[in-house]
Design a protein around this motif. Structure first.
Motif, PDB file in Angstrom:
ATOM      1  N   VAL A  31     -40.547  51.510  33.560  1.00  0.00           N
ATOM      2  CA  VAL A  31     -39.960  52.051  34.781  1.00  0.00           C
ATOM      3  C   VAL A  31     -40.975  52.985  35.430  1.00  0.00           C
ATOM      4  CG1 VAL A  31     -38.057  53.384  35.769  1.00  0.00           C
ATOM      5  CG2 VAL A  31     -37.650  51.890  33.796  1.00  0.00           C
ATOM      6  N   ALA A  32     -41.407  52.599  36.646  1.00  0.00           N
ATOM      7  CA  ALA A  32     -42.380  53.425  37.362  1.00  0.00           C
ATOM      8  C   ALA A  32     -41.709  54.495  38.204  1.00  0.00           C
ATOM      9  CB  ALA A  32     -43.267  52.544  38.259  1.00  0.00           C
ATOM     10  N   ASP A  33     -40.447  54.271  38.606  1.00  0.00           N
ATOM     11  CA  ASP A  33     -39.750  55.241  39.448  1.00  0.00           C
ATOM     12  C   ASP A  33     -38.263  54.904  39.446  1.00  0.00           C
ATOM     13  OD1 ASP A  33     -39.299  57.364  41.089  1.00  0.00           O
ATOM     14  OD2 ASP A  33     -40.653  56.718  42.688  1.00  0.00           O
ATOM     15  N   VAL A  34     -37.471  55.800  40.028  1.00  0.00           N
ATOM     16  CA  VAL A  34     -36.039  55.606  40.172  1.00  0.00           C
ATOM     17  C   VAL A  34     -35.729  55.607  41.675  1.00  0.00           C
ATOM     18  CG1 VAL A  34     -33.745  56.497  39.635  1.00  0.00           C
ATOM     19  CG2 VAL A  34     -35.604  56.749  37.966  1.00  0.00           C
ATOM     20  N   ARG A  35     -34.963  54.617  42.145  1.00  0.00           N
ATOM     21  CA  ARG A  35     -34.726  54.510  43.590  1.00  0.00           C
ATOM     22  C   ARG A  35     -33.267  54.149  43.870  1.00  0.00           C
ATOM     23  NH1 ARG A  35     -37.732  54.064  48.095  1.00  0.00           N
ATOM     24  NH2 ARG A  35     -39.635  54.136  46.835  1.00  0.00           N
ATOM     25  N   VAL A  44     -38.953  48.094  45.593  1.00  0.00           N
ATOM     26  CA  VAL A  44     -38.333  48.429  44.303  1.00  0.00           C
ATOM     27  C   VAL A  44     -39.112  47.830  43.125  1.00  0.00           C
ATOM     28  CG1 VAL A  44     -36.039  48.658  45.332  1.00  0.00           C
ATOM     29  CG2 VAL A  44     -36.780  46.443  44.391  1.00  0.00           C
ATOM     30  N   GLN A  45     -40.351  47.452  43.309  1.00  0.00           N
ATOM     31  CA  GLN A  45     -41.161  46.887  42.227  1.00  0.00           C
ATOM     32  C   GLN A  45     -41.247  47.886  41.072  1.00  0.00           C
ATOM     33  OE1 GLN A  45     -42.806  43.807  42.091  1.00  0.00           O
ATOM     34  NE2 GLN A  45     -43.397  44.320  39.990  1.00  0.00           N
ATOM     35  N   ASP A  46     -40.851  47.452  39.865  1.00  0.00           N
ATOM     36  CA  ASP A  46     -40.893  48.258  38.642  1.00  0.00           C
ATOM     37  C   ASP A  46     -40.032  49.516  38.740  1.00  0.00           C
ATOM     38  OD1 ASP A  46     -42.640  46.473  37.414  1.00  0.00           O
ATOM     39  OD2 ASP A  46     -44.396  47.476  38.292  1.00  0.00           O
ATOM     40  N   HIS A  47     -39.033  49.523  39.615  1.00  0.00           N
ATOM     41  CA  HIS A  47     -38.145  50.669  39.753  1.00  0.00           C
ATOM     42  C   HIS A  47     -36.822  50.397  39.030  1.00  0.00           C
ATOM     43  CE1 HIS A  47     -41.070  51.870  42.613  1.00  0.00           C
ATOM     44  NE2 HIS A  47     -40.318  52.730  43.297  1.00  0.00           N
ATOM     45  N   LEU A  48     -36.189  51.486  38.586  1.00  0.00           N
ATOM     46  CA  LEU A  48     -34.805  51.406  38.145  1.00  0.00           C
ATOM     47  C   LEU A  48     -33.951  51.636  39.391  1.00  0.00           C
ATOM     48  CD1 LEU A  48     -32.627  51.216  35.915  1.00  0.00           C
ATOM     49  CD2 LEU A  48     -32.783  53.704  35.676  1.00  0.00           C
ATOM     50  N   VAL A  49     -33.245  50.610  39.809  1.00  0.00           N
ATOM     51  CA  VAL A  49     -32.454  50.670  41.029  1.00  0.00           C
ATOM     52  C   VAL A  49     -31.058  51.190  40.701  1.00  0.00           C
ATOM     53  CG1 VAL A  49     -31.471  49.346  42.937  1.00  0.00           C
ATOM     54  CG2 VAL A  49     -33.757  48.784  42.053  1.00  0.00           C
ATOM     55  N   VAL A  50     -30.637  52.234  41.422  1.00  0.00           N
ATOM     56  CA  VAL A  50     -29.323  52.842  41.208  1.00  0.00           C
ATOM     57  C   VAL A  50     -28.467  52.577  42.441  1.00  0.00           C
ATOM     58  CG1 VAL A  50     -28.067  54.964  40.687  1.00  0.00           C
ATOM     59  CG2 VAL A  50     -30.395  54.646  39.811  1.00  0.00           C
ATOM     60  N   ASP A  71     -35.809  39.268  42.182  1.00  0.00           N
ATOM     61  CA  ASP A  71     -36.921  38.677  42.929  1.00  0.00           C
ATOM     62  C   ASP A  71     -37.909  39.749  43.379  1.00  0.00           C
ATOM     63  OD1 ASP A  71     -35.768  36.231  42.581  1.00  0.00           O
ATOM     64  OD2 ASP A  71     -34.826  36.157  44.576  1.00  0.00           O
ATOM     65  N   ALA A  72     -37.423  40.989  43.603  1.00  0.00           N
ATOM     66  CA  ALA A  72     -38.306  42.071  44.061  1.00  0.00           C
ATOM     67  C   ALA A  72     -39.044  42.746  42.909  1.00  0.00           C
ATOM     68  CB  ALA A  72     -37.493  43.101  44.840  1.00  0.00           C
ATOM     69  N   GLY A  73     -38.772  42.325  41.672  1.00  0.00           N
ATOM     70  CA  GLY A  73     -39.497  42.882  40.521  1.00  0.00           C
ATOM     71  C   GLY A  73     -38.945  44.187  40.003  1.00  0.00           C
ATOM     72  N   ALA A  74     -37.662  44.461  40.240  1.00  0.00           N
ATOM     73  CA  ALA A  74     -37.064  45.698  39.742  1.00  0.00           C
ATOM     74  C   ALA A  74     -37.038  45.697  38.215  1.00  0.00           C
ATOM     75  CB  ALA A  74     -35.652  45.864  40.303  1.00  0.00           C
ATOM     76  N   ALA A  75     -37.165  46.893  37.634  1.00  0.00           N
ATOM     77  CA  ALA A  75     -37.137  47.025  36.167  1.00  0.00           C
ATOM     78  C   ALA A  75     -35.730  46.938  35.632  1.00  0.00           C
ATOM     79  CB  ALA A  75     -37.768  48.354  35.747  1.00  0.00           C
ATOM     80  N   LEU A 116     -32.853  61.809  36.977  1.00  0.00           N
ATOM     81  CA  LEU A 116     -33.716  60.797  36.372  1.00  0.00           C
ATOM     82  C   LEU A 116     -35.115  60.767  36.994  1.00  0.00           C
ATOM     83  CD1 LEU A 116     -31.324  57.748  35.867  1.00  0.00           C
ATOM     84  CD2 LEU A 116     -32.348  59.196  34.110  1.00  0.00           C
ATOM     85  N   THR A 117     -35.207  61.047  38.296  1.00  0.00           N
ATOM     86  CA  THR A 117     -36.497  60.934  38.985  1.00  0.00           C
ATOM     87  C   THR A 117     -37.575  61.802  38.359  1.00  0.00           C
ATOM     88  OG1 THR A 117     -35.422  60.321  41.056  1.00  0.00           O
ATOM     89  CG2 THR A 117     -37.660  61.170  41.192  1.00  0.00           C
ATOM     90  N   PRO A 118     -37.361  63.106  38.136  1.00  0.00           N
ATOM     91  CA  PRO A 118     -38.431  63.897  37.509  1.00  0.00           C
ATOM     92  C   PRO A 118     -38.724  63.476  36.078  1.00  0.00           C
ATOM     93  CG  PRO A 118     -36.421  65.203  37.713  1.00  0.00           C
ATOM     94  CD  PRO A 118     -36.209  63.956  38.505  1.00  0.00           C
ATOM     95  N   ARG A 119     -37.757  62.884  35.399  1.00  0.00           N
ATOM     96  CA  ARG A 119     -38.009  62.431  34.034  1.00  0.00           C
ATOM     97  C   ARG A 119     -39.004  61.281  34.010  1.00  0.00           C
ATOM     98  NH1 ARG A 119     -33.183  64.987  33.524  1.00  0.00           N
ATOM     99  NH2 ARG A 119     -32.497  65.620  31.438  1.00  0.00           N
ATOM    100  N   VAL A 120     -39.051  60.514  35.089  1.00  0.00           N
ATOM    101  CA  VAL A 120     -40.006  59.404  35.178  1.00  0.00           C
ATOM    102  C   VAL A 120     -41.297  59.855  35.843  1.00  0.00           C
ATOM    103  CG1 VAL A 120     -40.412  57.104  36.128  1.00  0.00           C
ATOM    104  CG2 VAL A 120     -38.158  57.697  35.223  1.00  0.00           C
ATOM    105  N   ARG A 121     -41.179  60.586  36.947  1.00  0.00           N
ATOM    106  CA  ARG A 121     -42.364  60.959  37.729  1.00  0.00           C
ATOM    107  C   ARG A 121     -43.125  62.150  37.167  1.00  0.00           C
ATOM    108  NH1 ARG A 121     -40.492  61.028  44.063  1.00  0.00           N
ATOM    109  NH2 ARG A 121     -39.735  58.877  44.236  1.00  0.00           N
ATOM    110  N   ALA A 122     -42.376  63.194  36.730  1.00  0.00           N
ATOM    111  CA  ALA A 122     -43.035  64.470  36.381  1.00  0.00           C
ATOM    112  C   ALA A 122     -42.380  65.056  35.140  1.00  0.00           C
ATOM    113  CB  ALA A 122     -42.947  65.447  37.555  1.00  0.00           C
ATOM    114  N   SER A 123     -42.723  64.486  33.987  1.00  0.00           N
ATOM    115  CA  SER A 123     -42.138  64.978  32.741  1.00  0.00           C
ATOM    116  C   SER A 123     -42.533  66.426  32.457  1.00  0.00           C
ATOM    117  CB  SER A 123     -42.566  64.080  31.572  1.00  0.00           C
ATOM    118  OG  SER A 123     -43.984  64.030  31.473  1.00  0.00           O
ATOM    119  N   GLU A 124     -43.733  66.851  32.941  1.00  0.00           N
ATOM    120  CA  GLU A 124     -44.167  68.232  32.738  1.00  0.00           C
ATOM    121  C   GLU A 124     -43.216  69.203  33.417  1.00  0.00           C
ATOM    122  OE1 GLU A 124     -46.031  65.877  33.934  1.00  0.00           O
ATOM    123  OE2 GLU A 124     -47.550  65.463  32.403  1.00  0.00           O
TER     124      GLU A 124
END
Length: 502
Positions: A31-35, A44-50, A71-75, A116-124
């Motif tokens: 999962v590259a991002d949450v959208r 939405v390529q490699d995204h967790l779609v909510v 078809d769009a490559g969502a995770a 969820l977004t910061p957990r994927v994008r910015a764990s720090e």
């Protein structure tokens, strides 16, 4: 940056109630991002779609959503708040496309995306926020239970304070697997568990381990938990240090109190009586004292283990001890009862002490003396003095562990005199000559005589099976031509064994 998989995100506490309805084969997708789903599949390529319930209501609309996101490559696809479950056709489609369809009925989708977004994008950033909340929660905590409970609430994970031998002290019980090296004071990860050392006051070795479950957690989540454990450790270390200081003061107080009782005997002051009552000593009762010591007293941890193990083992044999106090040359232990112990009680105590000492580690070189029953503060002083004298006599034997009772001191001193005579030595050399070529047979005979003729005690003392002891004793009978059931012959052989060992 290591991207979490859908399965690893499911280990996040915020997704603990999620159900995987379809597409389980795709749970390892990264999962590259949450959208939030806006109806535009282009980004939405490699995204967790909510999405909320609208795009999947009525249920047949889920088919189109699964196909478009796939078809769009969502995770993966996370549906929030929908009350109606998907149709079987939608499930089969998601399984064929390997698109995980996750279902969460009771949650706010906006808050979910924000969490969820910061957990994927910015764990720090997540880690820093957790540490900040943890510090605020831990600052007012004063007990180990409160510290662990507060850390569990902030980290949203089970925690436990565990000793190096696997004993759970505080928190959610868990086992530390054998892959962990608990002699090394470093953070380690085992099978489904992350452990952080809680150092002793000197900071040289672990006093305990703070353990946390991390099954199927993403690396970002493990990083957050590791930071949380590191933040919690100083608070637990401070608490353990305070506990140890309190225990040391308590031990010092008890040792000083016992000294005053022994010095004052039946004329102890009122302050001493009040102090005794405060720690649970009933000075007016009948007392039976024990004195335990070791031939070799090495590490402080081993020294502390001796009275604790002896105390616990005697309790298992029905012997309730009131106290165990370090007296420098050993430990004073005693039991107190309202009524005078009888002869049967004395025999039961002697047998229990012999069984217990035989089962304790032989390398301790343990010796124990037992006093007679006496009443009152002066009686406590008297029975402990008798126990110390009996322990000193026991330490003169070469048999370990050795136990002597004060009732036997007169006979023991007489035996000691006999065993030092030249006549006895000459008899020993002759009588035991058939065994001198076999150290095992001689050791078995000596242990058998010193243990009062107990095969069980001999087996435990020598670390062999009882059948082996029985076989060796038969060889002794055959070689010496004696009847070991004859008390007079046993006494003669015991004096002879002590003589050649003196």
């Amino acid at each position: 940056m290591n991207l979490p998989s859908v399965a690893e995100l499911l280990a996040e506490p915020i997704l603990s109630d999620v159900s995987v309805l379809a597409g389980a084969a795709g749970l390892e997708r990264e999962v590259a991002d949450v959208r939030w789903w806006t109806g535009e599949p282009a980004s939405v390529q490699d995204h967790l779609v909510v999405c909320g319930p609208e795009p999947v209501t009525p249920p047949y609309r889920l088919d189109a959503l699964v196909r478009r996101t796939g078809d769009a490559g969502a995770a993966g696809l996370l549906v929030v708040g929908a009350s109606v479950r998907p149709l079987l056709s939608s499930v089969r489609l998601a399984d064929r496309l390997e698109i995980p369809v996750l279902w969460l009925e009771n949650a706010d989708p906006v808050v979910l995306v924000q969490e969820l977004t910061p957990r994927v994008r910015a764990s720090e950033l997540v880690r820093a926020r957790v540490v900040e909340r943890l510090l605020r929660q831990l600052a007012p905590r004063r007990t180990g239970q409160d510290i662990v409970a507060a850390a569990e609430a902030v980290l949203e994970a089970p925690l436990a304070l565990v000793t190096s031998d696997g004993t759970n002290l505080i928190g959610t019980p868990m086992e530390l697997d054998e892959t962990l090296h608990l002699d090394r004071p470093v953070v380690q990860r085992g099978r489904g568990v992350l452990v952080h050392p809680v150092l002793d006051p000197d900071g040289n070795r672990p006093a305990a381990w703070l353990a946390c479950r991390v099954e199927r957690a993403a690396e970002s989540r493990v990083g957050v938990l590791a930071a949380g454990l590191a933040t919690t450790e100083p608070f637990l270390r401070s608490w353990l240090t305070a506990q140890r200081a309190h225990a040391d003061r308590d031990l010092l107080f008890r040792a000083r109190l016992l000294s005053e009782v022994l010095a004052g005997r039946d004329s102890v002051s009122r302050d001493v009586v009040e102090g005794a009552v405060s720690v649970g000593w009933q000075l007016s009762d009948w007392h039976v004292g024990l004195h335990a010591s070791c031939d070799v007293r090495t590490g402080s941890d081993q020294q502390a283990a001796v009275p604790a193990r002896l105390h616990a083992a005697l309790v298992e044999h029905g012997i309730a001890l009131t106290e165990a106090v370090d007296r420098g040359d050993g430990w004073a232990l005693w039991s107190s009862t309202e009524v005078e112990p009888g002869t049967a009680d004395a025999r039961a105590l002697l047998r229990a002490v012999r069984l217990v000492t035989a089962a304790l580690p032989r390398e301790w070189g343990l010796v124990v003396g037992i006093g007679r029953a006496h009443r009152g503060p002066g009686g406590l002083a008297e029975t402990l003095a008798e126990a110390r004298d009996a322990a000193h006599l026991a330490s003169s034997h070469d048999f370990r562990p050795a136990v002597e009772h004060s009732d036997e001191l007169g006979v023991a001193r007489l035996l000691a005199t006999w065993q030092q005579s030249e006549v006895t030595r000459a008899f020993a050399e002759t009588a035991l000559a058939p065994l001198r070529s076999s150290e095992s047979l001689l050791a078995t005979l000596r242990a058998y005589l010193e243990s009062g003729g107990s095969v069980v005690l001999v087996a435990e003392a020598l670390g062999v099976h009882r059948n082996t002891v029985t076989a060796r004793l038969q060889q002794v009978r055959d070689r010496l031509g004696v009847d070991l059931d004859d008390p007079s012959q046993r006494l003669a052989l015991q004096v002879a064994c002590r003589s050649i060992g003196a």
